[in-house]
Design an enzyme around this catalytic site. Structure first.
Site, PDB file in Angstrom:
ATOM      1  N   LYS A  72       0.861  -1.195   0.000  1.00 26.36           N
ATOM      2  CA  LYS A  72       0.000   0.000   0.000  1.00 26.36           C
ATOM      3  C   LYS A  72       0.893   1.239   0.000  1.00 26.36           C
ATOM      4  O   LYS A  72       1.779   1.376   0.850  1.00 26.36           O
ATOM      5  CB  LYS A  72      -0.856  -0.041   1.265  1.00 26.36           C
ATOM      6  CG  LYS A  72      -2.205   0.613   1.126  1.00 26.36           C
ATOM      7  CD  LYS A  72      -2.990   0.315   2.399  1.00 26.36           C
ATOM      8  CE  LYS A  72      -4.308   0.970   2.436  1.00 26.36           C
ATOM      9  NZ  LYS A  72      -4.910   0.857   3.763  1.00 26.36           N
TER      10      LYS A  72
HETATM   11  C1  E4P Z   1      -8.249   1.344   4.150  1.00 26.39           C
HETATM   12  O1  E4P Z   1      -7.476   0.903   3.367  1.00 26.39           O
HETATM   13  C2  E4P Z   1      -8.122   2.651   4.820  1.00 26.39           C
HETATM   14  O2  E4P Z   1      -6.887   2.782   5.393  1.00 26.39           O
HETATM   15  C3  E4P Z   1      -9.222   2.815   5.804  1.00 26.39           C
HETATM   16  O3  E4P Z   1     -10.435   2.354   5.216  1.00 26.39           O
HETATM   17  C4  E4P Z   1      -9.365   4.186   6.381  1.00 26.39           C
HETATM   18  O4  E4P Z   1     -10.543   4.246   7.139  1.00 26.39           O
HETATM   19  P1  E4P Z   1     -10.830   5.420   8.174  1.00 26.39           P
HETATM   20  O5  E4P Z   1     -11.145   6.662   7.413  1.00 26.39           O
HETATM   21  O6  E4P Z   1     -12.032   4.926   8.953  1.00 26.39           O
HETATM   22  O7  E4P Z   1      -9.615   5.567   9.025  1.00 26.39           O
END
Ligand code: E4P
Length: 217
Positions: free
Chosen positions: A83
């Site tokens: 990522k």
């Molecule tokens: C997923 O890959 C993201 O990091 C995550 O969905 C972020 O979610 P949040 O906005 O609830 O922190």
């Protein structure tokens, strides 16, 4: 539509995996910090539980370091999706890793233009954050609709992975729009099972069956 669990809690991941409905896992540095665990062994453990893609995020914002981190993460298991953030350096890393056959999830996407860049960089997944857009009074699902439309005009292989999901309606709306994947906190997935009429109907069936005095087994 694929369901990923947006968590680093291995108990939740095992539980969801046992349903047969889980297609992958996403983590981020905040979720890793929340787990209180060592990053690499934790990701190794998650990759052993889930067959599908497991997103592990780089920590650096510098291209050279980010690339080394990405290469190290990619070596953990075959189902790692590295990522990277949606920055110029992040997309350069995305291009290098995806050209080598590594899955890459480009995160922190908040505009259709960013999503076009990620697809051109060979991202396996683009992660638009719907909840964080809703939080600032922008319609997160509108971004999903735009990206699905735009990607549909070309032969990009990038999957739209709806992230920052906060409620079952985000999942339903994503399905309506034809998004490829949703990544959700475990409790949001579990809420999909629930309906008061299911509970009420089942209670009646259980009681009526009890009164027959019969047993199937
Ligand atoms: C997923 O890959 C993201 O990091 C995550 O969905 C972020 O979610 P949040 O906005 O609830 O922190």
């Amino acid at each position: 539509m694929k369901f990923f669990a947006d968590t680093s809690d291995v108990n939740d991941i095992r539980d969801l995996e046992s349903t047969g409905l889980l297609d992958g896992v996403t983590t981020n540095p905040s979720l890793i910090a929340k787990s209180g665990r060592e990053f690499i062994p934790l990701i190794e453990e998650i990759c052993g539980i889930v067959k599908g893609p497991v997103s592990a995020e780089v920590a650096s914002t510098d291209y050279d370091i980010m690339l080394k981190e990405g290469q190290k993460l990619a070596g953990i298991a075959k189902n790692i999706a590295v990522k990277v953030p949606l920055t110029e350096a992040g997309l350069k890393v995305c291009k290098v890793l995806s050209d080598k056959g590594t899955m890459v999830n480009v995160t922190l996407c908040f505009s259709p233009g960013q999503a076009i860049l990620a697809a051109k960089a060979g991202a396996t997944f683009i992660s638009p954050f719907v909840g964080r857009l809703d939080d600032i009074c922008h319609d997160g699902m509108e971004l999903i609709a735009d990206i699905v439309d735009i990607y549909g005009n070309y032969d990009f292989n990038t999957e739209v992975l709806v992230a920052s999901v906060r409620s079952p309606s985000h999942i339903i709306d994503s399905a309506r729009l034809g998004a490829d994947v949703v990544t959700c906190p475990p409790d949001v997935i579990r809420k999909l099972y629930k309906h008061p009429l299911t509970d009420k109907g089942l209670a009646a069936f259980v009681e009526d069956w009890r009164q027959t005095g019969q047993s199937i087994l």
